[in-house]
Design a protein around this motif. Structure first.
Motif, PDB file in Angstrom:
ATOM      1  N   SER A  39       0.859  -1.187   0.000  1.00 38.34           N
ATOM      2  CA  SER A  39       0.000   0.000   0.000  1.00 38.34           C
ATOM      3  C   SER A  39       0.892   1.232   0.000  1.00 38.34           C
ATOM      4  O   SER A  39       2.094   1.148   0.271  1.00 38.34           O
ATOM      5  CB  SER A  39      -0.916   0.023   1.232  1.00 38.34           C
ATOM      6  OG  SER A  39      -1.796  -1.075   1.238  1.00 38.34           O
ATOM      7  N   THR A  41       1.015   5.950  -0.686  1.00 36.81           N
ATOM      8  CA  THR A  41       0.359   7.255  -0.797  1.00 36.81           C
ATOM      9  C   THR A  41       0.678   7.943  -2.107  1.00 36.81           C
ATOM     10  O   THR A  41       1.703   7.687  -2.746  1.00 36.81           O
ATOM     11  CB  THR A  41       0.795   8.193   0.352  1.00 36.81           C
ATOM     12  OG1 THR A  41       2.148   8.623   0.116  1.00 36.81           O
ATOM     13  CG2 THR A  41       0.702   7.504   1.702  1.00 36.81           C
ATOM     14  N   THR A  45      -6.104  13.043  -5.714  1.00 36.42           N
ATOM     15  CA  THR A  45      -7.151  12.088  -6.055  1.00 36.42           C
ATOM     16  C   THR A  45      -6.990  11.605  -7.483  1.00 36.42           C
ATOM     17  O   THR A  45      -7.224  10.424  -7.792  1.00 36.42           O
ATOM     18  CB  THR A  45      -8.533  12.739  -5.886  1.00 36.42           C
ATOM     19  OG1 THR A  45      -8.682  13.172  -4.527  1.00 36.42           O
ATOM     20  CG2 THR A  45      -9.649  11.761  -6.216  1.00 36.42           C
ATOM     21  N   ARG A  48      -4.399   8.944  -7.608  1.00 32.16           N
ATOM     22  CA  ARG A  48      -4.950   7.729  -7.002  1.00 32.16           C
ATOM     23  C   ARG A  48      -5.851   6.999  -7.991  1.00 32.16           C
ATOM     24  O   ARG A  48      -5.750   5.776  -8.171  1.00 32.16           O
ATOM     25  CB  ARG A  48      -5.728   8.074  -5.733  1.00 32.16           C
ATOM     26  CG  ARG A  48      -6.391   6.871  -5.060  1.00 32.16           C
ATOM     27  CD  ARG A  48      -7.117   7.271  -3.775  1.00 32.16           C
ATOM     28  NE  ARG A  48      -7.674   6.099  -3.104  1.00 32.16           N
ATOM     29  CZ  ARG A  48      -8.871   5.582  -3.366  1.00 32.16           C
ATOM     30  NH1 ARG A  48      -9.657   6.155  -4.294  1.00 32.16           N
ATOM     31  NH2 ARG A  48      -9.299   4.510  -2.729  1.00 32.16           N
ATOM     32  N   ASN A  62      -3.758  -0.898  -0.865  1.00 33.72           N
ATOM     33  CA  ASN A  62      -4.565   0.297  -1.093  1.00 33.72           C
ATOM     34  C   ASN A  62      -3.709   1.508  -1.464  1.00 33.72           C
ATOM     35  O   ASN A  62      -2.515   1.564  -1.148  1.00 33.72           O
ATOM     36  CB  ASN A  62      -5.360   0.629   0.181  1.00 33.72           C
ATOM     37  CG  ASN A  62      -6.202  -0.535   0.656  1.00 33.72           C
ATOM     38  OD1 ASN A  62      -6.970  -1.099  -0.112  1.00 33.72           O
ATOM     39  ND2 ASN A  62      -6.036  -0.909   1.929  1.00 33.72           N
ATOM     40  N   HIS A  64      -3.672   5.614  -0.934  1.00 35.20           N
ATOM     41  CA  HIS A  64      -4.252   6.657  -0.096  1.00 35.20           C
ATOM     42  C   HIS A  64      -3.715   8.027  -0.503  1.00 35.20           C
ATOM     43  O   HIS A  64      -2.534   8.162  -0.839  1.00 35.20           O
ATOM     44  CB  HIS A  64      -3.920   6.415   1.378  1.00 35.20           C
ATOM     45  CG  HIS A  64      -4.322   5.065   1.871  1.00 35.20           C
ATOM     46  ND1 HIS A  64      -5.620   4.742   2.204  1.00 35.20           N
ATOM     47  CD2 HIS A  64      -3.587   3.927   2.075  1.00 35.20           C
ATOM     48  CE1 HIS A  64      -5.676   3.489   2.606  1.00 35.20           C
ATOM     49  NE2 HIS A  64      -4.459   2.970   2.533  1.00 35.20           N
ATOM     50  N   LEU A  75      -3.362  11.512   6.310  1.00 38.64           N
ATOM     51  CA  LEU A  75      -4.055  10.323   5.841  1.00 38.64           C
ATOM     52  C   LEU A  75      -5.434  10.212   6.468  1.00 38.64           C
ATOM     53  O   LEU A  75      -5.652  10.640   7.603  1.00 38.64           O
ATOM     54  CB  LEU A  75      -3.248   9.070   6.205  1.00 38.64           C
ATOM     55  CG  LEU A  75      -1.885   8.907   5.531  1.00 38.64           C
ATOM     56  CD1 LEU A  75      -1.093   7.804   6.217  1.00 38.64           C
ATOM     57  CD2 LEU A  75      -2.050   8.606   4.046  1.00 38.64           C
ATOM     58  N   ASP A  76      -6.363   9.613   5.717  1.00 38.49           N
ATOM     59  CA  ASP A  76      -7.672   9.345   6.299  1.00 38.49           C
ATOM     60  C   ASP A  76      -7.578   8.105   7.196  1.00 38.49           C
ATOM     61  O   ASP A  76      -6.492   7.530   7.384  1.00 38.49           O
ATOM     62  CB  ASP A  76      -8.728   9.178   5.210  1.00 38.49           C
ATOM     63  CG  ASP A  76      -8.454   8.012   4.266  1.00 38.49           C
ATOM     64  OD1 ASP A  76      -7.618   7.136   4.611  1.00 38.49           O
ATOM     65  OD2 ASP A  76      -9.073   7.957   3.183  1.00 38.49           O
ATOM     66  N   GLY A  79      -6.020   5.077   5.631  1.00 36.11           N
ATOM     67  CA  GLY A  79      -4.587   5.249   5.428  1.00 36.11           C
ATOM     68  C   GLY A  79      -3.805   5.063   6.711  1.00 36.11           C
ATOM     69  O   GLY A  79      -2.734   4.432   6.724  1.00 36.11           O
ATOM     70  N   ASP A  82      -3.522   1.371   7.511  1.00 37.47           N
ATOM     71  CA  ASP A  82      -2.497   0.686   6.733  1.00 37.47           C
ATOM     72  C   ASP A  82      -1.095   1.073   7.205  1.00 37.47           C
ATOM     73  O   ASP A  82      -0.183   0.233   7.245  1.00 37.47           O
ATOM     74  CB  ASP A  82      -2.650   1.009   5.245  1.00 37.47           C
ATOM     75  CG  ASP A  82      -3.684   0.127   4.555  1.00 37.47           C
ATOM     76  OD1 ASP A  82      -4.055  -0.909   5.136  1.00 37.47           O
ATOM     77  OD2 ASP A  82      -4.114   0.480   3.438  1.00 37.47           O
TER      78      ASP A  82
END
Length: 301
Positions: A39, A41, A45, A48, A62, A64, A75-76, A79, A82
């Motif tokens: 995963s 970053t 968007t 992503r 994922n 993020h 990070l949300d 995120g 992870d």
């Protein structure tokens, strides 16, 4: 070729910055351990969505968005989960000007530091820069047995960008630090932290060999700072570079390794072994491109 599982590698990795170097590291890790979770970053968007749409083979986890824009929220929740759940973290993102800090640590450092002895995290690779060395007047720079937190005379940088890198190295190094009074306890473990001070990164699609011939020619025809050396005004400024695949190999070796605990982590000078003036590198790239063109013309292609 056939993929084989390397059980000496972590089962999950979180990569800060899936850009040029980050995505190559992710790919190399996946090739070595295809069943592991990868995963990481990105900055937007749009990036992503592009990654999720193309879904490269190495993207087994994922993607993020690390929000360091107007909202400054990092990070949300997914995120953070992870990040804190990873066996290894590879951080490629440079410190950001607004915080003058590493962006992951600026937002989530307290969570990492506060749980460093209980998280599954076993290894951290921080991609730093040879800019932290500063001006050595053409002299050689070599890492000894110290780490990011050492008071070595090797770090002579004075510019804000490099000083921020030094701070980031030391902050990541705090993860490899036992709680006071527990330094000899086998029950208390912290992740190993390796800082890789990299030269200029090049590789497929990046570097002088992938620059337009016209721009290389123009660069050589314009005055350069190296020219001052011909007038004995200052020594020639040598620079080191590093091919991205060697960075990948170094990080995988670090992940597989089990070096002794070193408070504050370890630092490594990760560069090629032939420093050269910038103009010499550009001139050699131009020569190779022209040579390849002549060969293709001679072959009738």
């Amino acid at each position: 070729g056939r993929n084989t599982r390397d059980d000496s590698l972590p089962s999950s990795v979180f990569i800060g910055g899936l850009g040029y170097a980050g995505s190559r590291i992710a790919s190399a890790f996946h090739d070595a351990h295809p069943s592991a979770k990868v995963s990481g970053t990105v900055r937007s968007t749009e990036r992503r969505e592009a990654l999720l749409s193309s879904r490269p083979a190495w993207l087994t986890g994922n993607v993020h968005v690390l929000d360091i824009g107007d909202e400054y929220v990092g990070l949300d929740q997914g995120g953070v989960a992870d990040l804190l759940g990873a066996d290894a973290i590879v951080q490629t993102i440079a410190p950001i000007a607004d915080f003058d800090r590493d962006p992951i640590l600026a937002f989530h450092g307290e969570s990492l530091l506060g749980r460093r002895t209980t998280l599954p995290l076993k290894y951290v690779a921080y991609i730093s820069s040879t800019g932290v060395y500063g001006n050595h007047d053409g002299g050689w720079v070599a890492e000894e047995e110290g780490g990011p937190s050492s008071s070595s005379e090797v770090l002579r940088c004075t510019d804000a960008k490099s000083l921020a890198r030094v701070r980031a190295e030391k902050e990541w190094g705090k993860l490899e630090q036992h709680n006071e009074g527990n330094a000899d306890s086998d029950e208390i473990r912290t992740p190993r932290v390796d800082c890789f001070r990299c030269g200029g990164i090049y590789g497929p699609g990046r570097g002088p060999l992938f620059s337009p011939l016209e721009s290389l020619t123009e660069s050589l025809s314009s005055p350069a700072e190296d020219d001052d050396a011909e007038n004995d005004a200052q020594p020639v400024k040598y620079v080191n570079r590093i091919i991205v695949d060697d960075i990948c190999s170094a990080i995988l070796s670090g992940m597989r390794g089990n070096r002794p605990y070193h408070p504050g982590g370890r630092a490594y000078n990760l560069v090629d072994d032939e420093p050269s003036p910038r103009r010499a590198v550009v001139a050699e790239a131009r020569r190779l491109i022209l040579s390849a063109r002549r060969d293709r013309k001679a072959e009738g292609t």
